[in-house]
Write a protein that holds these residues in place. Sequence first.
Motif, mmCIF file in Angstrom:
data_model
loop_
_atom_site.group_PDB
_atom_site.id
_atom_site.type_symbol
_atom_site.label_atom_id
_atom_site.label_comp_id
_atom_site.label_asym_id
_atom_site.label_seq_id
_atom_site.Cartn_x
_atom_site.Cartn_y
_atom_site.Cartn_z
ATOM 1 N N ASP A 80 0.836 -1.209 0.000
ATOM 2 C CA ASP A 80 0.000 0.000 0.000
ATOM 3 C C ASP A 80 0.871 1.260 0.000
ATOM 4 O O ASP A 80 0.556 2.248 -0.672
ATOM 5 C CB ASP A 80 -0.930 0.015 1.217
ATOM 6 N N ARG A 157 -4.946 7.160 -6.702
ATOM 7 C CA ARG A 157 -5.670 6.348 -7.678
ATOM 8 C C ARG A 157 -6.704 7.175 -8.430
ATOM 9 O O ARG A 157 -7.332 6.688 -9.364
ATOM 10 C CB ARG A 157 -6.339 5.140 -7.001
ATOM 11 N N ASP A 224 -2.098 -0.543 -5.960
ATOM 12 C CA ASP A 224 -1.447 -1.854 -5.969
ATOM 13 C C ASP A 224 -2.476 -2.941 -6.265
ATOM 14 O O ASP A 224 -3.670 -2.780 -6.002
ATOM 15 C CB ASP A 224 -0.673 -2.141 -4.670
ATOM 16 N N SER A 226 -3.849 -5.823 -5.147
ATOM 17 C CA SER A 226 -3.984 -6.726 -4.008
ATOM 18 C C SER A 226 -5.200 -7.632 -4.175
ATOM 19 O O SER A 226 -5.194 -8.769 -3.740
ATOM 20 C CB SER A 226 -4.088 -5.927 -2.705
HETATM 21 MG MG LIG Z 1 -3.883 -1.060 -1.785
#
Ligand SMILES: [Mg+2]
Length: 326
Positions: A80, A157, A224, A226
């Motif tokens: 993160d 993001r 990321d 995940s």
């Molecule tokens: Mg993340």
Amino acid sequence: VPRSRSLGELALIDRIRSRSEAPARYVLQGIGDDCAVVRPPAGHSLLVTTDFSLENRHFRRDWHIPRSIGHRTLARGLSDLAAMGATPLAAFLSLALPRPLARDAKFLDGFLNGLLELAGLHHTPLAGGDTAESPSPELLADIVLLGSAPAGRELRRSTARPGDALYVTGELGGAAAELEALAAHPARFRRAAATDRHPHLFPAPRLAVGHRLMRQRLATACIDVSDGLSTDLTHLCQASNVAAELDQALLPIAAGATLQQALHGGEDYELLFTAAPTARLPRTIGGVAIHRIGSIVKLRRGQPLLTLQDGRRKTALTGQGWEHLQ
Ligand SMILES: [Mg+2]
């Protein structure tokens, strides 16, 4: 029920303290006082992320070796920080331990070995936390990470723009493929060595890539991976109010993984990022491959958020959330 700490808990804290580092550059006080004291570099913002690792959801104690559980607990938080281009400053670990585990030195040492090896690799001192014997039969590990980035420069993001190119680091689907292969022969979980490449057991958070993308202003947005490419790309598109087109032929599918695992398998901990169409991206950053996998386009009413192009065929793609061990 408030009560004072048991001898077992105090011994446990000592055990962790003896393995944690002396005060580091940005940690003026680590374990050993009521609070840790952290001073981020001048002109930097503090970035904070927290992640639960729950037994039978994120790991299974009858499958995963303690070293892998410790490694994965920290890797999720570091990833993160990587996604925002941050540099880790300190980690805080809280453990709720089922009674038998609180006395299991072998388990705790293995768990701490895995966690502290990865922490050492990324210069992240363990600066505090808590431990308690839990009435629950399942282990719960909670990791809090502090990181920093130059104020206003952290990667978000929500800042992708139509026309941007879409990139991903490393390979996709490797973690899901490894988990599936191991689950078919659980005895193999115990034979894995941390030195080999194990995308599920010992994922490598992409901190160096995130940092370089931030420092050189290469990325317009970043997240990321995940929960899986389809899910995390959906998050990025929703946050940025854009749509994305993936080119199937460009996806870096890990050896042994299927297209489905590359699209929807979680826990790859790669970085998914966008860059201006004119930006020149290196082929690798710190030894990690950078792959262009598609483009960001305008979000149009009635059009899908994600499309997958395979030759001339275009299909809508929906985020299929990753349910770790389910
Ligand atoms: Mg993340």
